[in-house]
Design a protein around this motif. Structure first.
Motif, PDB file in Angstrom:
ATOM      1  N   LYS A  54       1.154  -1.238  -0.246  1.00 17.02           N
ATOM      2  CA  LYS A  54      -0.074  -0.034  -0.099  1.00 17.02           C
ATOM      3  C   LYS A  54       1.137   1.157   0.273  1.00 17.02           C
ATOM      4  CE  LYS A  54      -4.239  -2.077   2.393  1.00 17.02           C
ATOM      5  NZ  LYS A  54      -4.762  -2.559   3.595  1.00 17.02           N
ATOM      6  N   PHE A  55       1.659   1.255   0.951  1.00 18.18           N
ATOM      7  CA  PHE A  55       3.249   2.400   0.595  1.00 18.18           C
ATOM      8  C   PHE A  55       3.459   2.423  -0.533  1.00 18.18           C
ATOM      9  CE2 PHE A  55       7.587   3.859   0.931  1.00 18.18           C
ATOM     10  CZ  PHE A  55       7.422   4.919   1.568  1.00 18.18           C
ATOM     11  N   ILE A  56       3.826   1.785  -1.393  1.00 22.38           N
ATOM     12  CA  ILE A  56       4.314   2.427  -2.331  1.00 22.38           C
ATOM     13  C   ILE A  56       3.664   2.943  -3.389  1.00 22.38           C
ATOM     14  CG2 ILE A  56       6.851   0.545  -2.029  1.00 22.38           C
ATOM     15  CD1 ILE A  56       4.935  -1.497  -4.332  1.00 22.38           C
ATOM     16  N   VAL A  57       2.236   2.720  -3.469  1.00 23.87           N
ATOM     17  CA  VAL A  57       1.172   3.008  -4.529  1.00 23.87           C
ATOM     18  C   VAL A  57       1.159   4.550  -4.016  1.00 23.87           C
ATOM     19  CG1 VAL A  57      -1.163   3.035  -4.717  1.00 23.87           C
ATOM     20  CG2 VAL A  57      -0.683   0.489  -4.388  1.00 23.87           C
ATOM     21  N   TYR A  58       1.020   4.908  -2.204  1.00 23.00           N
ATOM     22  CA  TYR A  58       0.948   6.399  -1.871  1.00 23.00           C
ATOM     23  C   TYR A  58       2.735   6.894  -2.329  1.00 23.00           C
ATOM     24  CZ  TYR A  58      -2.853   5.258   0.664  1.00 23.00           C
ATOM     25  OH  TYR A  58      -4.616   5.093   1.224  1.00 23.00           O
ATOM     26  N   ASP A  59       3.038   6.194  -2.548  1.00 19.66           N
ATOM     27  CA  ASP A  59       4.989   6.660  -2.488  1.00 19.66           C
ATOM     28  C   ASP A  59       4.977   7.605  -3.916  1.00 19.66           C
ATOM     29  OD1 ASP A  59       7.439   7.611  -1.985  1.00 19.66           O
ATOM     30  OD2 ASP A  59       7.571   6.260  -2.702  1.00 19.66           O
ATOM     31  N   ALA A  60       4.236   6.216  -4.789  1.00 23.58           N
ATOM     32  CA  ALA A  60       4.708   6.837  -7.112  1.00 23.58           C
ATOM     33  C   ALA A  60       3.278   7.572  -6.818  1.00 23.58           C
ATOM     34  CB  ALA A  60       4.400   5.830  -7.353  1.00 23.58           C
ATOM     35  N   GLU A  61       1.992   8.470  -6.239  1.00 21.33           N
ATOM     36  CA  GLU A  61       1.385   9.037  -6.675  1.00 21.33           C
ATOM     37  C   GLU A  61       2.142  10.428  -6.688  1.00 21.33           C
ATOM     38  OE1 GLU A  61      -3.282  10.772  -5.159  1.00 21.33           O
ATOM     39  OE2 GLU A  61      -2.060   9.012  -4.350  1.00 21.33           O
ATOM     40  N   TYR A  62       2.687   9.901  -5.019  1.00 23.02           N
ATOM     41  CA  TYR A  62       3.404  11.364  -3.825  1.00 23.02           C
ATOM     42  C   TYR A  62       4.504  12.201  -5.274  1.00 23.02           C
ATOM     43  CZ  TYR A  62       6.207  14.392  -1.246  1.00 23.02           C
ATOM     44  OH  TYR A  62       7.083  14.990  -0.589  1.00 23.02           O
ATOM     45  N   THR A  63       5.250  10.933  -5.567  1.00 17.51           N
ATOM     46  CA  THR A  63       6.508  11.146  -6.510  1.00 17.51           C
ATOM     47  C   THR A  63       5.795  12.393  -8.435  1.00 17.51           C
ATOM     48  OG1 THR A  63       7.440   9.637  -5.529  1.00 17.51           O
ATOM     49  CG2 THR A  63       8.325  10.128  -8.073  1.00 17.51           C
ATOM     50  N   MET A  64       4.735  11.496  -8.409  1.00 14.79           N
ATOM     51  CA  MET A  64       4.417  12.045  -9.837  1.00 14.79           C
ATOM     52  C   MET A  64       3.580  13.122  -9.769  1.00 14.79           C
ATOM     53  SD  MET A  64       3.886   9.810 -12.774  1.00 14.79           S
ATOM     54  CE  MET A  64       3.248   9.995 -13.152  1.00 14.79           C
ATOM     55  N   LYS A  65       2.636  13.510  -8.412  1.00 18.84           N
ATOM     56  CA  LYS A  65       1.731  14.728  -8.062  1.00 18.84           C
ATOM     57  C   LYS A  65       2.039  15.171  -7.156  1.00 18.84           C
ATOM     58  CE  LYS A  65      -2.376  12.235  -9.439  1.00 18.84           C
ATOM     59  NZ  LYS A  65      -3.680  11.684  -9.040  1.00 18.84           N
ATOM     60  N   GLY A  66       3.706  14.768  -6.263  1.00 17.68           N
ATOM     61  CA  GLY A  66       3.634  16.155  -5.212  1.00 17.68           C
ATOM     62  C   GLY A  66       3.015  16.162  -3.921  1.00 17.68           C
ATOM     63  N   LYS A  67       1.279  15.604  -4.338  1.00 18.63           N
ATOM     64  CA  LYS A  67       1.079  15.184  -2.593  1.00 18.63           C
ATOM     65  C   LYS A  67       0.119  13.378  -2.969  1.00 18.63           C
ATOM     66  CE  LYS A  67      -2.659  17.815  -5.697  1.00 18.63           C
ATOM     67  NZ  LYS A  67      -3.337  19.469  -5.318  1.00 18.63           N
ATOM     68  N   ILE A  68      -0.938  13.370  -2.098  1.00 15.33           N
ATOM     69  CA  ILE A  68      -1.269  11.944  -2.322  1.00 15.33           C
ATOM     70  C   ILE A  68      -2.668  12.831  -2.297  1.00 15.33           C
ATOM     71  CG2 ILE A  68      -2.506   9.744  -0.805  1.00 15.33           C
ATOM     72  CD1 ILE A  68       0.421   9.893   0.073  1.00 15.33           C
ATOM     73  N   GLU A  69      -3.506  12.107  -2.895  1.00 20.18           N
ATOM     74  CA  GLU A  69      -4.894  12.884  -3.282  1.00 20.18           C
ATOM     75  C   GLU A  69      -6.311  10.925  -2.927  1.00 20.18           C
ATOM     76  OE1 GLU A  69      -5.530  13.702  -7.489  1.00 20.18           O
ATOM     77  OE2 GLU A  69      -4.724  15.319  -6.776  1.00 20.18           O
ATOM     78  N   SER A  70      -5.332  10.076  -2.970  1.00 15.01           N
ATOM     79  CA  SER A  70      -6.160   9.671  -2.925  1.00 15.01           C
ATOM     80  C   SER A  70      -7.002   8.638  -1.356  1.00 15.01           C
ATOM     81  CB  SER A  70      -5.127   7.462  -3.010  1.00 15.01           C
ATOM     82  OG  SER A  70      -4.649   7.860  -4.495  1.00 15.01           O
TER      83      SER A  70
END
Length: 385
Positions: A54-70
């Motif tokens: 679960k962590f790496i999914v959030y981390d990839a989103e943060y890496t792409m967008k600069g924030k977590i929207e999920s």
């Protein structure tokens, strides 16, 4: 690490029991201890593996967008902190504390992330997530990158740190080196039978590759644009920024000076740049499709680009060139599989394709609803200018 230490003490206890008189009772108790310790650790490690996925999914989103929207992040925090309350193993504590700290860091709760880092480092300073959190908490990208290099100098097969190196190089706009680091990380994870890392981070890697392929560097990013803007789904405002900062196509509207996106949007709408070719005066309000879009699709970009292209040529008759031509045919049929003759943007799509400003991804279809990224659009708009 702790589990191994416990087993070592148990084995030593068994040796002691061999020398003791009550051997049978002692071995029975120790066998139960070994089973309980191993079973508990296996359950705990299984739970941690689930959290990491679960962590790496959030981390990839943060890496792409600069924030977590999920959604779901509060629940993950709660699960991790519940698990923390169930263990006294320093190695497991460190791993979970650092993971929680990394999530707080991604939420811009730096103070909380620092507090978790201090606790985790006390429990086990060389845990992979403790190292990762330490890298993120460095004062700037240069020091973070130096930290990754330091760790990789003695642990070159560390996929997590190699992946982080790729992210740091991306932040420094060194896209060729970033892609190389990311690909190396994927190979390491593949060899460790961790295919999810490649799957989760591939969209990020592909965006970095696009930035590299498009020749994006600091000369492109010297205005208000950031590499993160180019990696995200394209918005109308970013589309205008890219056009203003990398072409001369909007100079007639900006006067060569600075102008707000709101004012520029107003001028472009009035001129018809956002309108379909069949609605030049925007009587049908076709401009609304672009001005109110959350993200710009390929067909929206085609309309915007074709209108600017025709304007740059000074030949307004080009706007409806293709629909006029096909109207004279008997039983005409669109040559583009998914954009029909009655589509208000038929001329725009035909124009950008015929003039090689945009392509047919599969050779037959335009894929009009596919969302562009900033880098996709930059590569297109540079051809127009």
């Amino acid at each position: 690490m702790k589990k191994i230490i416990k087993k070592s003490f148990i084995i030593a206890g068994i040796a002691f029991c061999f020398m003791a008189a009550n051997f049978t009772g002692c071995t029975s108790t120790l066998q139960e201890d070994i089973f309980d310790t191993t079973e508990a650790s296996a359950v705990m490690l299984g739970a941690i593996s689930e959290y990491e996925e679960k962590f790496i999914v959030y981390d990839a989103e943060y890496t792409m967008k600069g924030k977590i929207e999920s959604s779901g992040l509060p629940e993950l925090h709660l699960n991790i902190e519940n698990k923390l309350s169930q263990t006294h193993e320093p190695a497991l504590l460190a791993h979970l504390q650092a993971m929680d700290g990394l999530l707080y860091y991604m939420e811009n709760k730096t103070k909380k992330a620092q507090d978790f880092y201090k606790e985790a480092k006390t429990n086990q300073s060389d845990d992979i997530y403790v190292l990762l959190l330490g890298i993120r908490l460095e004062k700037n990208t240069d020091s973070s990158l130096a930290k990754t290099e330091e760790i990789l100098s003695y642990d070159g097969k560390n996929g997590t740190i190699m992946l982080e190196k790729g992210k740091m190089l991306y932040k420094k706009n060194q896209y060729d080196k970033a892609v190389a680091a990311l690909d190396t990380a994927f190979l390491i994870f593949d060899s460790e039978k961790k295919p999810k890392y490649r799957k989760v981070y591939t969209p990020f890697r592909d965006n970095v590759w696009k930035l590299y392929s498009a020749g994006i560097d600091d000369s492109v990013l010297n205005g208000s644009l950031k590499s993160a803007d180019l990696a995200k789904p394209l918005t109308k405002d970013v589309m205008l920024k890219i056009t203003m900062e990398n072409t001369k196509l909007l100079e007639d509207f900006t006067g060569g000076g600075k102008i707000s996106n709101a004012e520029l949007t107003k001028k472009l709408t009035a001129y018809g740049v956002f309108s379909a070719a069949t609605d030049k005066d925007n009587a049908a309000n076709t401009a609304f499709t672009i001005t109110n879009a959350n993200a710009i699709s390929r067909i929206m970009a085609a309309r915007y680009i074709w209108n600017l292209y025709v304007k740059s040529k000074g030949k307004p008759e080009l706007l409806t060139r293709y629909s006029t031509r096909y109207a004279k045919m008997t039983n005409p049929k669109s040559p583009i599989k998914d954009v029909g003759l009655k589509n208000p943007d038929f001329d725009a799509v035909m124009g950008v394709v015929e003039n090689e400003l945009m392509d047919l991804p599969d050779g037959k279809s335009f894929q009009p609803d596919n969302i562009l990224t900033g880098v996709d659009f930059l590569a297109i708009i540079k051809k127009v200018d």
